[in-house]
Design an enzyme around this catalytic site. Structure first.
Site, PDB file in Angstrom:
ATOM      1  N   ASP A 148     -92.258 -55.583  51.307  1.00  0.00           N
ATOM      2  CA  ASP A 148     -92.562 -54.929  52.584  1.00  0.00           C
ATOM      3  C   ASP A 148     -93.811 -55.565  53.211  1.00  0.00           C
ATOM      4  O   ASP A 148     -94.944 -55.157  52.960  1.00  0.00           O
ATOM      5  CB  ASP A 148     -92.768 -53.431  52.312  1.00  0.00           C
ATOM      6  N   GLN A 168     -90.365 -52.060  48.316  1.00  0.00           N
ATOM      7  CA  GLN A 168     -91.818 -52.007  48.498  1.00  0.00           C
ATOM      8  C   GLN A 168     -92.504 -53.343  48.243  1.00  0.00           C
ATOM      9  O   GLN A 168     -93.441 -53.707  48.939  1.00  0.00           O
ATOM     10  CB  GLN A 168     -92.426 -50.932  47.597  1.00  0.00           C
ATOM     11  N   ARG A 206     -87.876 -49.435  54.804  1.00  0.00           N
ATOM     12  CA  ARG A 206     -89.041 -48.901  54.072  1.00  0.00           C
ATOM     13  C   ARG A 206     -88.533 -48.001  52.946  1.00  0.00           C
ATOM     14  O   ARG A 206     -88.761 -46.798  52.949  1.00  0.00           O
ATOM     15  CB  ARG A 206     -89.951 -48.122  55.024  1.00  0.00           C
ATOM     16  N   SER A 235     -96.153 -53.452  55.427  1.00  0.00           N
ATOM     17  CA  SER A 235     -97.146 -52.660  54.691  1.00  0.00           C
ATOM     18  C   SER A 235     -98.285 -53.525  54.170  1.00  0.00           C
ATOM     19  O   SER A 235     -99.455 -53.164  54.287  1.00  0.00           O
ATOM     20  CB  SER A 235     -96.495 -51.936  53.507  1.00  0.00           C
ATOM     21  N   TYR A 255     -90.441 -42.775  60.413  1.00  0.00           N
ATOM     22  CA  TYR A 255     -91.419 -43.105  61.450  1.00  0.00           C
ATOM     23  C   TYR A 255     -91.628 -41.891  62.353  1.00  0.00           C
ATOM     24  O   TYR A 255     -90.873 -40.919  62.286  1.00  0.00           O
ATOM     25  CB  TYR A 255     -90.908 -44.269  62.303  1.00  0.00           C
TER      26      TYR A 255
HETATM   27  P1  NAD Z   1     -96.601 -47.249  62.051  1.00  0.00           P
HETATM   28  O1  NAD Z   1     -97.488 -48.451  62.098  1.00  0.00           O
HETATM   29  O2  NAD Z   1     -95.260 -47.326  62.701  1.00  0.00           O
HETATM   30  O3  NAD Z   1     -97.395 -46.039  62.750  1.00  0.00           O
HETATM   31  C1  NAD Z   1     -98.677 -45.647  62.301  1.00  0.00           C
HETATM   32  C2  NAD Z   1     -98.769 -44.155  62.267  1.00  0.00           C
HETATM   33  O4  NAD Z   1     -98.879 -43.637  63.591  1.00  0.00           O
HETATM   34  C3  NAD Z   1     -97.576 -43.444  61.632  1.00  0.00           C
HETATM   35  O5  NAD Z   1     -98.017 -42.736  60.504  1.00  0.00           O
HETATM   36  C4  NAD Z   1     -97.084 -42.516  62.753  1.00  0.00           C
HETATM   37  O6  NAD Z   1     -96.611 -41.286  62.242  1.00  0.00           O
HETATM   38  C5  NAD Z   1     -98.346 -42.332  63.571  1.00  0.00           C
HETATM   39  N1  NAD Z   1     -98.152 -41.848  64.950  1.00  0.00           N
HETATM   40  C6  NAD Z   1     -97.190 -42.164  65.852  1.00  0.00           C
HETATM   41  N2  NAD Z   1     -97.396 -41.487  67.011  1.00  0.00           N
HETATM   42  C7  NAD Z   1     -98.516 -40.757  66.839  1.00  0.00           C
HETATM   43  C8  NAD Z   1     -99.256 -39.865  67.669  1.00  0.00           C
HETATM   44  N3  NAD Z   1     -98.869 -39.573  68.927  1.00  0.00           N
HETATM   45  N4  NAD Z   1    -100.365 -39.273  67.158  1.00  0.00           N
HETATM   46  C9  NAD Z   1    -100.763 -39.548  65.892  1.00  0.00           C
HETATM   47  N5  NAD Z   1    -100.125 -40.387  65.059  1.00  0.00           N
HETATM   48  C10 NAD Z   1     -99.003 -40.979  65.518  1.00  0.00           C
HETATM   49  O7  NAD Z   1     -96.473 -46.698  60.584  1.00  0.00           O
HETATM   50  P2  NAD Z   1     -96.341 -47.482  59.207  1.00  0.00           P
HETATM   51  O8  NAD Z   1     -97.666 -47.625  58.599  1.00  0.00           O
HETATM   52  O9  NAD Z   1     -95.536 -48.695  59.439  1.00  0.00           O
HETATM   53  O10 NAD Z   1     -95.521 -46.423  58.353  1.00  0.00           O
HETATM   54  C11 NAD Z   1     -94.315 -45.849  58.859  1.00  0.00           C
HETATM   55  C12 NAD Z   1     -93.617 -44.986  57.838  1.00  0.00           C
HETATM   56  O11 NAD Z   1     -93.087 -45.768  56.801  1.00  0.00           O
HETATM   57  C13 NAD Z   1     -94.504 -43.975  57.173  1.00  0.00           C
HETATM   58  O12 NAD Z   1     -93.752 -42.805  56.995  1.00  0.00           O
HETATM   59  C14 NAD Z   1     -94.798 -44.563  55.847  1.00  0.00           C
HETATM   60  O13 NAD Z   1     -95.143 -43.609  54.866  1.00  0.00           O
HETATM   61  C15 NAD Z   1     -93.459 -45.189  55.563  1.00  0.00           C
HETATM   62  N6  NAD Z   1     -93.530 -46.255  54.574  1.00  0.00           N
HETATM   63  C16 NAD Z   1     -92.671 -46.211  53.507  1.00  0.00           C
HETATM   64  C17 NAD Z   1     -92.705 -47.211  52.559  1.00  0.00           C
HETATM   65  C18 NAD Z   1     -91.778 -47.195  51.386  1.00  0.00           C
HETATM   66  O14 NAD Z   1     -91.354 -46.159  50.948  1.00  0.00           O
HETATM   67  N7  NAD Z   1     -91.426 -48.360  50.902  1.00  0.00           N
HETATM   68  C19 NAD Z   1     -93.599 -48.264  52.694  1.00  0.00           C
HETATM   69  C20 NAD Z   1     -94.453 -48.275  53.790  1.00  0.00           C
HETATM   70  C21 NAD Z   1     -94.398 -47.267  54.744  1.00  0.00           C
END
Ligand code: NAD
Length: 377
Positions: free
Chosen positions: A130, A127, A122, A133, A226
């Protein structure tokens, strides 16, 4: 001979997406690649064979797979399909490294180079490839519509001759990609939205969408951006703060996930029983067990006048755009794999090196290797 890219018909029940849409297939053909699809591959996503004007349509799945250099899929191929591939073929798609040991060992044993879209790091440069996402944002959007559709109340505030209707209160749990899209969509529908996550940096993202951040005072940032699993004490604190927000919500959209782990159980049965009659829970984490104790993956049912729905494979419910976005992710990823009409992955590139799951008869992703070769399920 041009590089042959093959797209088989998806066989997983309920999977309506296709790995290539006509516009992206035409872009690949324009680069001199030979694109072939199995008859009807795009049909469930509303893309007809005749729309793929630059591609070859092949009736015989075995012939399609047996002559391919690169196979593009949404869901992983079965061991029977993998047996049809020539050694050294590249397979790119969601490979589900956390399950399907038999499919992963079949890729290894057939000497197939398997790239898992879910292992793409990520990072900013990745991006546009991805797929986690792109597909998660569809899930978040659709979850808000499901909540609005199932609730017994309006989402927006209404001022009518029959009185004023207060806007619905929506609580979004987990503010990753899906959660952010669920907030944005619920706001567009006029709801009052609250949201929280255990990664503190999400506060700013929540507030920038005009929603209210619920601070549970838990900081659980894990590896790679994460979340990590919470300790028992952190869980207790999270639930204590959350209970009153759950009780006040007309709709809850829960998306909390920790990679490679079952979804955290955040909404207990006791909390559901404190909710308003007619409230709904849309549990997007159902695929890994659900954030609500009561969730039954794939089922919709009532518990004491609260509707609970744990939908599975939500992106497949919007197959036109889900396929379009996924196909673009694949196209961008292929630019790291195919250079000057040759298959030449740049193994020094972080994105290529991180996303390869199997290569040269070995499982390259360490956690998956330990799991598959250690015999764990
Ligand atoms: P995910 O599907 O793994 O999880 C969804 C959300 O659940 C996350 O935000 C996580 O912090 C939250 N979570 C986990 N346990 C929890 C709890 N007990 N209570 C409340 N919330 C909880 O997440 P995702 O959508 O795949 O994103 C993961 C990370 O990747 C994030 O930091 C996101 O910003 C980042 N990301 C970066 C890029 C990039 O820079 N290219 C692109 C997409 C996502």
């Amino acid at each position: 001979m041009p590089i042959r890219i093959a797209v088989p018909h998806e066989t997983t029940p309920g999977e309506r997406r296709v790995a290539l849409v006509p516009t992206v297939a035409a872009q690949l053909s324009g680069q001199g690649l030979q694109v072939s699809l199995q008859t009807g591959a795009g049909c469930a996503a509303f893309y007809r064979d005749r729309d793929y004007t630059t591609a070859e349509i092949v009736e015989d799945r075995a012939a399609l797979l047996g002559t391919a250099d690169i196979v593009l899929t949404v869901e992983p191929l079965t061991p029977e399909d993998i047996a049809l591939l020539r050694e050294g073929t590249l397979v790119i798609g969601f490979l589900h490294p956390h399950k399907f040991n038999d499919r992963i060992s079949a890729l290894r044993d057939r000497n197939i180079t398997g790239f898992a879209m879910e292992l793409i790091p990520r990072i900013s440069r990745a991006q546009n490839m991805d797929a986690l996402s792109s597909q998660a944002s569809i899930g978040g959007y659709k979850a808000a519509l499901m909540a609005a559709n199932r609730t017994a109340r309006f989402f927006p505030m209404l001022t009518t001759a029959a009185g004023t209707i207060r806007p619905a209160k929506v609580l979004v749990i987990g503010v990753g990609v899906a959660g952010l899209q669920a907030i944005a969509t619920s706001k567009r529908l006029g709801a009052m939205v609250e949201a929280y996550d255990v990664r503190p940096e999400t506060r700013e993202q929540v507030e920038s969408l005009g929603a209210r951040f619920v601070d549970v005072k838990v900081n659980a940032v894990g590896e790679g951006g994460y979340a990590r699993e919470l300790s028992d004490e952190e869980k207790r604190q999270e639930m204590e703060v959350l209970a009153e927000h759950v009780a006040a919500a007309d709709a809850i959209i829960s998306t909390a996930a920790v990679p490679g782990r079952p979804a955290p159980k955040i909404i207990t049965t006791a909390m559901v029983e404190q909710m308003k009659p007619g409230a709904v829970i849309i549990d997007l984490a159902a695929y890994s067990g659900g954030n609500c104790e009561l969730t039954i993956p794939g089922e919709s049912f009532g518990h004491e006048l609260v509707m609970i729905y744990g939908p599975l494979n939500v992106p497949a419910m919007m197959p036109v755009h889900a396929s379009e976005m996924y196909a673009k992710n694949l196209f961008n990823f292929l630019s790291l794999i195919v250079h000057d009409d040759e298959i030449r992955p740049d193994w020094n590139d972080e994105i290529v090196a991180t996303s390869v799951l199997t290569r040269d008869g070995t499982i390259r992703h360490e956690l998956t290797r330990q799991r598959v070769e250690g015999g764990q399920s």
